[in-house]
Motif scaffolding. Structure first.
Motif, PDB file in Angstrom:
ATOM      1  N   PRO A 190     -23.792  31.339 -21.155  1.00 50.76           N
ATOM      2  CA  PRO A 190     -24.674  32.497 -20.956  1.00 50.76           C
ATOM      3  C   PRO A 190     -24.420  33.608 -21.969  1.00 50.76           C
ATOM      4  O   PRO A 190     -24.097  34.743 -21.620  1.00 50.76           O
ATOM      5  N   VAL A 191     -24.563  33.263 -23.234  1.00 53.06           N
ATOM      6  CA  VAL A 191     -24.320  34.210 -24.325  1.00 53.06           C
ATOM      7  C   VAL A 191     -25.493  34.159 -25.295  1.00 53.06           C
ATOM      8  O   VAL A 191     -25.783  33.101 -25.873  1.00 53.06           O
ATOM      9  N   ILE A 192     -26.159  35.290 -25.477  1.00 51.64           N
ATOM     10  CA  ILE A 192     -27.279  35.411 -26.415  1.00 51.64           C
ATOM     11  C   ILE A 192     -26.819  36.263 -27.587  1.00 51.64           C
ATOM     12  O   ILE A 192     -26.238  37.337 -27.395  1.00 51.64           O
ATOM     13  N   SER A 193     -27.067  35.804 -28.798  1.00 53.69           N
ATOM     14  CA  SER A 193     -26.777  36.648 -29.961  1.00 53.69           C
ATOM     15  C   SER A 193     -27.993  37.520 -30.225  1.00 53.69           C
ATOM     16  O   SER A 193     -29.132  37.043 -30.253  1.00 53.69           O
ATOM     17  N   ALA A 194     -27.765  38.802 -30.407  1.00 53.33           N
ATOM     18  CA  ALA A 194     -28.853  39.756 -30.568  1.00 53.33           C
ATOM     19  C   ALA A 194     -29.674  39.466 -31.822  1.00 53.33           C
ATOM     20  O   ALA A 194     -29.140  39.042 -32.846  1.00 53.33           O
ATOM     21  N   GLY A 195     -30.974  39.727 -31.722  1.00 52.20           N
ATOM     22  CA  GLY A 195     -31.855  39.542 -32.876  1.00 52.20           C
ATOM     23  C   GLY A 195     -31.822  40.738 -33.788  1.00 52.20           C
ATOM     24  O   GLY A 195     -32.827  41.433 -33.985  1.00 52.20           O
ATOM     25  N   MET A 196     -30.670  40.995 -34.363  1.00 55.82           N
ATOM     26  CA  MET A 196     -30.458  42.143 -35.245  1.00 55.82           C
ATOM     27  C   MET A 196     -31.294  41.986 -36.500  1.00 55.82           C
ATOM     28  O   MET A 196     -31.109  41.051 -37.262  1.00 55.82           O
ATOM     29  N   GLY A 197     -32.224  42.906 -36.707  1.00 52.24           N
ATOM     30  CA  GLY A 197     -33.073  42.829 -37.891  1.00 52.24           C
ATOM     31  C   GLY A 197     -32.236  42.859 -39.152  1.00 52.24           C
ATOM     32  O   GLY A 197     -31.545  43.840 -39.422  1.00 52.24           O
ATOM     33  N   SER A 207     -26.629  28.880 -31.362  1.00 48.80           N
ATOM     34  CA  SER A 207     -27.256  27.859 -30.525  1.00 48.80           C
ATOM     35  C   SER A 207     -26.477  26.556 -30.564  1.00 48.80           C
ATOM     36  O   SER A 207     -26.279  25.900 -29.528  1.00 48.80           O
ATOM     37  N   ALA A 208     -26.011  26.157 -31.750  1.00 53.66           N
ATOM     38  CA  ALA A 208     -25.249  24.915 -31.868  1.00 53.66           C
ATOM     39  C   ALA A 208     -23.939  24.983 -31.102  1.00 53.66           C
ATOM     40  O   ALA A 208     -23.433  23.959 -30.627  1.00 53.66           O
ATOM     41  N   ALA A 209     -23.388  26.192 -30.954  1.00 48.07           N
ATOM     42  CA  ALA A 209     -22.124  26.377 -30.251  1.00 48.07           C
ATOM     43  C   ALA A 209     -22.310  26.434 -28.740  1.00 48.07           C
ATOM     44  O   ALA A 209     -21.328  26.539 -27.997  1.00 48.07           O
ATOM     45  N   GLY A 210     -23.543  26.385 -28.278  1.00 53.09           N
ATOM     46  CA  GLY A 210     -23.796  26.392 -26.842  1.00 53.09           C
ATOM     47  C   GLY A 210     -24.405  27.665 -26.314  1.00 53.09           C
ATOM     48  O   GLY A 210     -24.777  27.739 -25.141  1.00 53.09           O
ATOM     49  N   GLY A 211     -24.494  28.697 -27.168  1.00 50.41           N
ATOM     50  CA  GLY A 211     -25.156  29.927 -26.761  1.00 50.41           C
ATOM     51  C   GLY A 211     -26.639  29.863 -27.058  1.00 50.41           C
ATOM     52  O   GLY A 211     -27.204  28.778 -27.229  1.00 50.41           O
ATOM     53  N   PHE A 212     -27.280  31.036 -27.132  1.00 52.07           N
ATOM     54  CA  PHE A 212     -28.709  31.092 -27.447  1.00 52.07           C
ATOM     55  C   PHE A 212     -28.883  32.064 -28.598  1.00 52.07           C
ATOM     56  O   PHE A 212     -28.671  33.263 -28.460  1.00 52.07           O
ATOM     57  N   GLY A 213     -29.258  31.536 -29.768  1.00 47.86           N
ATOM     58  CA  GLY A 213     -29.387  32.357 -30.956  1.00 47.86           C
ATOM     59  C   GLY A 213     -30.772  32.950 -31.116  1.00 47.86           C
ATOM     60  O   GLY A 213     -31.780  32.296 -30.825  1.00 47.86           O
ATOM     61  N   LEU A 214     -30.816  34.182 -31.582  1.00 47.80           N
ATOM     62  CA  LEU A 214     -32.076  34.855 -31.877  1.00 47.80           C
ATOM     63  C   LEU A 214     -32.171  35.169 -33.365  1.00 47.80           C
ATOM     64  O   LEU A 214     -31.205  35.659 -33.965  1.00 47.80           O
ATOM     65  N   LEU A 215     -33.329  34.897 -33.948  1.00 44.47           N
ATOM     66  CA  LEU A 215     -33.628  35.315 -35.310  1.00 44.47           C
ATOM     67  C   LEU A 215     -34.133  36.754 -35.276  1.00 44.47           C
ATOM     68  O   LEU A 215     -35.065  37.072 -34.531  1.00 44.47           O
ATOM     69  N   LEU A 233     -21.066  39.778 -15.445  1.00 42.23           N
ATOM     70  CA  LEU A 233     -21.417  38.854 -14.367  1.00 42.23           C
ATOM     71  C   LEU A 233     -21.082  39.461 -13.007  1.00 42.23           C
ATOM     72  O   LEU A 233     -21.836  39.328 -12.043  1.00 42.23           O
ATOM     73  N   ALA A 234     -19.946  40.146 -12.931  1.00 41.78           N
ATOM     74  CA  ALA A 234     -19.535  40.768 -11.668  1.00 41.78           C
ATOM     75  C   ALA A 234     -20.480  41.893 -11.259  1.00 41.78           C
ATOM     76  O   ALA A 234     -20.631  42.182 -10.067  1.00 41.78           O
ATOM     77  N   LEU A 235     -21.146  42.516 -12.234  1.00 43.24           N
ATOM     78  CA  LEU A 235     -22.057  43.626 -11.957  1.00 43.24           C
ATOM     79  C   LEU A 235     -23.488  43.163 -11.681  1.00 43.24           C
ATOM     80  O   LEU A 235     -24.374  43.985 -11.453  1.00 43.24           O
ATOM     81  N   GLY A 236     -23.705  41.855 -11.719  1.00 42.21           N
ATOM     82  CA  GLY A 236     -25.026  41.350 -11.370  1.00 42.21           C
ATOM     83  C   GLY A 236     -25.796  40.673 -12.474  1.00 42.21           C
ATOM     84  O   GLY A 236     -26.903  40.177 -12.257  1.00 42.21           O
ATOM     85  N   ALA A 237     -25.235  40.651 -13.690  1.00 43.23           N
ATOM     86  CA  ALA A 237     -25.910  39.960 -14.791  1.00 43.23           C
ATOM     87  C   ALA A 237     -25.694  38.458 -14.674  1.00 43.23           C
ATOM     88  O   ALA A 237     -24.819  37.986 -13.937  1.00 43.23           O
ATOM     89  N   HIS A 238     -26.473  37.702 -15.427  1.00 41.96           N
ATOM     90  CA  HIS A 238     -26.334  36.247 -15.477  1.00 41.96           C
ATOM     91  C   HIS A 238     -25.894  35.784 -16.863  1.00 41.96           C
ATOM     92  O   HIS A 238     -25.883  34.582 -17.137  1.00 41.96           O
ATOM     93  N   GLY A 239     -25.542  36.745 -17.701  1.00 42.72           N
ATOM     94  CA  GLY A 239     -25.089  36.437 -19.044  1.00 42.72           C
ATOM     95  C   GLY A 239     -25.020  37.705 -19.864  1.00 42.72           C
ATOM     96  O   GLY A 239     -25.253  38.813 -19.362  1.00 42.72           O
ATOM     97  N   ALA A 240     -24.688  37.555 -21.156  1.00 42.33           N
ATOM     98  CA  ALA A 240     -24.536  38.710 -22.032  1.00 42.33           C
ATOM     99  C   ALA A 240     -25.347  38.532 -23.307  1.00 42.33           C
ATOM    100  O   ALA A 240     -25.561  37.419 -23.787  1.00 42.33           O
ATOM    101  N   HIS A 241     -25.778  39.658 -23.846  1.00 41.33           N
ATOM    102  CA  HIS A 241     -26.537  39.732 -25.101  1.00 41.33           C
ATOM    103  C   HIS A 241     -25.663  40.547 -26.045  1.00 41.33           C
ATOM    104  O   HIS A 241     -25.393  41.713 -25.800  1.00 41.33           O
ATOM    105  N   CYS A 242     -25.172  39.923 -27.114  1.00 38.31           N
ATOM    106  CA  CYS A 242     -24.144  40.536 -27.962  1.00 38.31           C
ATOM    107  C   CYS A 242     -24.606  40.652 -29.405  1.00 38.31           C
ATOM    108  O   CYS A 242     -25.142  39.683 -29.971  1.00 38.31           O
ATOM    109  N   GLY A 243     -24.361  41.805 -30.008  1.00 38.66           N
ATOM    110  CA  GLY A 243     -24.718  42.003 -31.402  1.00 38.66           C
ATOM    111  C   GLY A 243     -23.528  42.203 -32.301  1.00 38.66           C
ATOM    112  O   GLY A 243     -23.282  41.426 -33.221  1.00 38.66           O
ATOM    113  N   THR A 244     -22.759  43.251 -32.051  1.00 33.68           N
ATOM    114  CA  THR A 244     -21.675  43.661 -32.942  1.00 33.68           C
ATOM    115  C   THR A 244     -20.702  42.537 -33.262  1.00 33.68           C
ATOM    116  O   THR A 244     -20.341  42.322 -34.418  1.00 33.68           O
TER     117      THR A 244
END
Length: 342
Positions: free
Chosen positions: A23-30, A42-50, A194-205
């Motif tokens: 449950p890890v999304i990489s941010a679509g940083m312009g 995505s290949a590592a099992g997360g969800f990649g954004l362009l 996850l403890a606060l109610g999310a189902h995953g994280a969206h990470c940029g930095t």
């Protein structure tokens, strides 16, 4: 907290919707989030954004093809309708729909008609929001995933509430999967989300500071050298975006020169001073352009986007290493929480 381990993955409502293992999304940083990074996540099992904000249709088509050459895993394309000219946005959307990308991610204002149109094109919709009202509006309009952005986030910041306040409020009323965004750079942050109610994280930095990121090495180095108090929330970097669009960046000589006046800037009122170039176009001081591999000039004066979690990013690691470490720590923390709850 709805999460369970399944084999080497972590299944949540978010992973089920996005068809990913973690449950890890990489941010679509312009800029920084080009095909190399999106595919690696995505290949590592997360969800990649362009991150294709205001990019040409030709570049978007090439980047989509490049992702598919690197991985057969699902990914998405991030666009920001609010900050894109209508004609360009339409051309961007046509490319994405024609190429049948698995998902689209939108940010800033909520456009219900765009959500409906995107769903009709066969794409899942992720919508990043900064307020409770926008979260409700996006979910009501049919978004498949709501990305809840706290004020700790790097880059453009939509809302004003800390993630710890906004996330539980959204989780109480929104029934679709939620990804937490803002200052999350490791497994501790993921477990907390996850403890606060999310189902995953969206990470940029943390993903900006990877070898796969298209960010300039100077930007990456500044992130890993940053301390916990080295970011600033401001609208000083405003050129190229609509007015009243705050950002979070690393402190530099530009923010220091502004002193205590970090707010109240409008794009049209800022002096155009060229401090660099990228792909033949000027980079202005006070612009929202961050330094990329292709950029030349005075990087120190540019907008060095980073979230408040930058202080916990101390090394440049591959996207695969970032995800594996994040999951190992998160699973350990979740196990500890489960044992405490017995």
């Amino acid at each position: 907290m709805v999460a369970r381990s399944q084999g080497c993955g972590l299944t949540t409502p978010l992973t089920r919707v996005l068809d990913c293992a973690y449950p890890v999304i990489s941010a679509g940083m312009g800029g920084p989030a080009r095909s190399e990074l999106a595919a690696a996540v995505s290949a590592a099992g997360g969800f990649g954004l362009l991150g294709m904000v205001r990019e040409s249709p030709d570049l978007i088509a090439r980047e989509i093809a490049a992702v598919r050459k690197r991985t057969d895993r699902p990914f998405g394309v991030n666009l920001i309708p609010f900050a894109t000219a209508p004609d360009l946005l339409e051309a961007e959307l046509q490319v994405c729909f024609t190429e049948r990308v698995p998902a689209m991610c939108y940010f800033w204002e909520v456009y219900p008609d765009l959500i409906a149109r995107t769903k009709q094109a066969g794409c899942k919709v992720l919508y990043q929001v900064g307020t409770l009202d926008d979260a409700v509006a996006a979910a009501k309009a049919g978004a498949d995933v709501i990305i809840v952005q706290g004020v700790e986030a790097g880059g453009h910041v939509r809302g004003s509430l800390p993630l710890m306040e906004l996330l539980p409020a959204v989780a109480k009323v929104v029934k679709v999967p939620i990804a937490a965004s803002g200052g999350i750079v490791d497994g501790v942050g993921l477990a907390a989300a996850l403890a606060l109610g999310a189902h995953g994280a969206h990470c940029g930095t943390v993903f900006l500071a990877t070898p796969e990121s298209f960010a300039h090495d100077y930007h990456k180095q500044r992130i890993i050298e940053a301390g916990p108090d080295d970011t600033v929330h401001t609208d000083l970097f405003a050129i190229n975006w609509p007015p009243h669009s705050p950002v979070r960046v690393l402190k530099n000589s530009v923010t220091q020169a502004a002193g205590n006046k970090l707010w109240g800037y409008l794009p049209d009122n800022l002096r155009r001073e060229e401090i660099g170039r990228d792909d033949g176009r000027p980079i202005w001081k006070f612009s929202t352009d961050s330094p990329l591999r292709s950029t030349t000039g005075d990087f120190e004066k540019m907008s060095l986007f980073a979230g408040r979690g930058a202080g916990a990013v101390s090394t440049i690691r591959s996207a695969d290493e970032v995800i594996n470490s994040m999951m190992e720590v998160a699973m350990s923390r979740l196990k500890t929480l489960a044992e405490l709850a017995k």
